[in-house]
Write a protein that holds these residues in place. Structure first.
Motif, mmCIF file in Angstrom:
data_model
loop_
_atom_site.group_PDB
_atom_site.id
_atom_site.type_symbol
_atom_site.label_atom_id
_atom_site.label_comp_id
_atom_site.label_asym_id
_atom_site.label_seq_id
_atom_site.Cartn_x
_atom_site.Cartn_y
_atom_site.Cartn_z
ATOM 1 N N LYS A 98 0.832 -1.198 0.000
ATOM 2 C CA LYS A 98 0.000 0.000 0.000
ATOM 3 C C LYS A 98 0.876 1.260 0.000
ATOM 4 N N LYS A 99 1.931 1.251 0.809
ATOM 5 C CA LYS A 99 2.849 2.384 0.851
ATOM 6 C C LYS A 99 3.530 2.565 -0.499
ATOM 7 N N GLU A 100 3.985 1.467 -1.093
ATOM 8 C CA GLU A 100 4.660 1.559 -2.387
ATOM 9 C C GLU A 100 3.749 2.166 -3.443
ATOM 10 N N LYS A 101 2.488 1.726 -3.488
ATOM 11 C CA LYS A 101 1.559 2.252 -4.482
ATOM 12 C C LYS A 101 1.328 3.750 -4.275
ATOM 13 N N SER A 102 1.264 4.177 -3.015
ATOM 14 C CA SER A 102 1.070 5.607 -2.755
ATOM 15 C C SER A 102 2.296 6.408 -3.185
ATOM 16 N N LEU A 103 3.485 5.829 -3.055
ATOM 17 C CA LEU A 103 4.711 6.523 -3.462
ATOM 18 C C LEU A 103 4.796 6.643 -4.986
ATOM 19 N N TRP A 104 4.410 5.593 -5.706
ATOM 20 C CA TRP A 104 4.366 5.685 -7.175
ATOM 21 C C TRP A 104 3.370 6.761 -7.604
ATOM 22 N N GLN A 105 2.245 6.827 -6.897
ATOM 23 C CA GLN A 105 1.239 7.832 -7.226
ATOM 24 C C GLN A 105 1.792 9.235 -7.012
ATOM 25 N N GLN A 106 2.530 9.423 -5.918
ATOM 26 C CA GLN A 106 3.142 10.719 -5.655
ATOM 27 C C GLN A 106 4.194 11.067 -6.711
ATOM 28 N N ALA A 107 4.822 10.024 -7.265
ATOM 29 C CA ALA A 107 5.804 10.238 -8.332
ATOM 30 C C ALA A 107 5.139 10.394 -9.694
ATOM 31 N N GLN A 108 3.798 10.303 -9.725
ATOM 32 C CA GLN A 108 2.995 10.438 -10.945
ATOM 33 C C GLN A 108 3.378 9.383 -11.980
ATOM 34 N N ILE A 109 3.535 8.166 -11.493
ATOM 35 C CA ILE A 109 3.900 7.048 -12.365
ATOM 36 C C ILE A 109 2.962 5.879 -12.077
ATOM 37 N N SER A 110 2.491 5.229 -13.134
ATOM 38 C CA SER A 110 1.735 3.982 -13.019
ATOM 39 C C SER A 110 2.657 2.860 -13.493
ATOM 40 N N PRO A 111 3.349 2.202 -12.583
ATOM 41 C CA PRO A 111 4.370 1.232 -12.996
ATOM 42 C C PRO A 111 3.776 0.022 -13.716
ATOM 43 N N SER A 112 4.377 -0.325 -14.829
ATOM 44 C CA SER A 112 3.941 -1.491 -15.602
ATOM 45 C C SER A 112 5.045 -1.845 -16.590
ATOM 46 N N GLY A 113 4.953 -3.020 -17.142
ATOM 47 C CA GLY A 113 5.959 -3.453 -18.115
ATOM 48 C C GLY A 113 6.874 -4.510 -17.540
ATOM 49 N N ASP A 114 7.815 -4.956 -18.365
ATOM 50 C CA ASP A 114 8.706 -6.040 -17.961
ATOM 51 C C ASP A 114 9.598 -5.671 -16.783
ATOM 52 N N TRP A 115 9.857 -4.386 -16.598
ATOM 53 C CA TRP A 115 10.761 -3.969 -15.531
ATOM 54 C C TRP A 115 10.099 -3.997 -14.154
ATOM 55 N N TYR A 116 8.753 -4.032 -14.131
ATOM 56 C CA TYR A 116 8.023 -3.985 -12.859
ATOM 57 C C TYR A 116 7.392 -5.351 -12.590
ATOM 58 N N ARG A 117 7.835 -6.014 -11.537
ATOM 59 C CA ARG A 117 7.415 -7.383 -11.270
ATOM 60 C C ARG A 117 6.730 -7.484 -9.903
ATOM 61 N N GLU A 118 5.490 -7.961 -9.910
ATOM 62 C CA GLU A 118 4.746 -8.162 -8.672
ATOM 63 C C GLU A 118 4.919 -9.606 -8.216
ATOM 64 N N ALA A 119 5.473 -9.761 -7.015
ATOM 65 C CA ALA A 119 5.829 -11.097 -6.538
ATOM 66 C C ALA A 119 4.687 -11.791 -5.807
ATOM 67 N N GLY A 120 3.804 -11.022 -5.151
ATOM 68 C CA GLY A 120 2.746 -11.645 -4.361
ATOM 69 C C GLY A 120 3.293 -12.417 -3.181
ATOM 70 N N GLN A 121 4.386 -11.927 -2.603
ATOM 71 C CA GLN A 121 5.081 -12.635 -1.524
ATOM 72 C C GLN A 121 5.326 -11.698 -0.347
ATOM 73 N N GLY A 122 5.721 -12.281 0.783
ATOM 74 C CA GLY A 122 6.082 -11.511 1.962
ATOM 75 C C GLY A 122 7.403 -10.792 1.767
ATOM 76 N N MET A 123 7.738 -9.944 2.739
ATOM 77 C CA MET A 123 8.901 -9.068 2.584
ATOM 78 C C MET A 123 10.211 -9.827 2.489
ATOM 79 N N GLY A 124 10.396 -10.836 3.318
ATOM 80 C CA GLY A 124 11.649 -11.585 3.272
ATOM 81 C C GLY A 124 11.871 -12.236 1.917
ATOM 82 N N LYS A 125 10.816 -12.851 1.384
ATOM 83 C CA LYS A 125 10.916 -13.513 0.082
ATOM 84 C C LYS A 125 11.166 -12.506 -1.028
ATOM 85 N N VAL A 126 10.526 -11.338 -0.950
ATOM 86 C CA VAL A 126 10.720 -10.310 -1.980
ATOM 87 C C VAL A 126 12.163 -9.816 -1.967
ATOM 88 N N LEU A 127 12.748 -9.654 -0.801
ATOM 89 C CA LEU A 127 14.160 -9.264 -0.735
ATOM 90 C C LEU A 127 15.047 -10.315 -1.399
#
Length: 277
Positions: A152-181
């Motif tokens: 939720k925080k990340e999405k709000s930060l992208w919004q503040q940056a006026q960017i809707s992240p998408s494409g091959d460079w942006y990957r949603e893991a659907g995992q907890g923080m340790g696994k994402v790291l």
């Protein structure tokens, strides 16, 4: 020799005692739905034994994203919540699902990434500018993508940056923080993480901390009880005992003293209310 009637009576008494015993056991269990970032930091493993010993209550920790934790509370599948998404928490309270939201502690979010830093964000103090650089460079970014407080925080930060992240460079893991790291480390990508989980995992990773300090990265944690008017059969007494214990002077000091490699992971906040932004 026991008569059939006496045997039936004895069986009935045994069943009643078993039911009473089951009720007592259930009352001594507290279901805590909390974030994977809180759990991964190691803080709960450090402090919960003191609560269990003092109260005789066994805490069953359910580590999920904040969104899932709030859904569990809404559905009556948890007795108490420890989460970090202020806006979502306020909606939860406003809709009547929870009561007695109390600030417990805070840390902050940071952006970590590969030492090569292809987007050149190292040393930046503006998180929106850093995210813009990552997007413009098409540098890999690994998102939690799990409706957690961090997501939720990340999405709000992208919004503040006026960017809707998408494409091959942006990957949603659907995992907890340790696994994402771990995933970000494997693919050489950037990610947003709470500082506590970062400190717990940094010794196992090749990632570097590249951006910190922006006030928009503030990360408060709160405890909330489930509204007893919604679910009368939950362990409300245990939930209140847990809330009071978390904000007690002794536990707040334990939170302040919890460290990894000499670095504190959380700052206790029970005396000063958490920010709601």
């Amino acid at each position: 020799m026991p008569t059939p009637l006496s045997r039936k009576l004895a069986s009935l008494i045994s069943l009643c005692l078993l039911a009473l015993g089951s009720t007592s056991l259930q009352a001594e269990t507290l279901k805590l739905a909390t974030t994977t970032s809180t759990y991964n930091s190691g803080l709960l493993d450090s402090i919960l034994p003191q609560f269990e010993q003092a109260t005789g209550t066994e805490v069953h920790v359910i580590a999920v994203g904040t969104g899932a934790a709030l859904r569990m509370g809404r559905d009556g599948d948890a007795d108490v919540l420890l989460v970090h998404a202020p806006a979502a928490e306020q909606r939860f309270i406003g809709e009547g699902h929870g009561i007695d939201r109390t600030g417990v502690m805070y840390n902050d979010f940071v952006i970590v990434g590969p030492s090569s830093d292809p987007a050149s964000i190292a040393g930046q103090s503006d998180v929106a500018s850093a995210l813009q650089r990552i997007a413009e460079a098409g540098a890999l970014f690994v998102s939690r993508g799990d409706d957690s407080g961090t997501h939720k925080k990340e999405k709000s930060l992208w919004q503040q940056a006026q960017i809707s992240p998408s494409g091959d460079w942006y990957r949603e893991a659907g995992q907890g923080m340790g696994k994402v790291l771990q995933i970000a480390d494997e693919v050489g990508g950037y990610t947003l993480t709470d500082r506590g989980t970062w400190l717990a995992y940094q010794g196992k990773l090749q990632l570097n901390l590249l951006l910190e300090g922006d006030q928009r990265l503030f990360n408060p944690y709160s405890v909330m009880k489930i509204n007893p008017q919604r679910y009368a059969d939950l362990n409300h007494q245990g939930a209140e005992a847990f809330r009071q214990w978390l904000v007690s002077e002794q536990t707040q000091q334990q939170i302040a003293d919890f460290r990894i490699n000499g670095e504190p992971l959380f700052v206790p906040s029970a005396v000063t209310p958490v920010a709601s932004q």
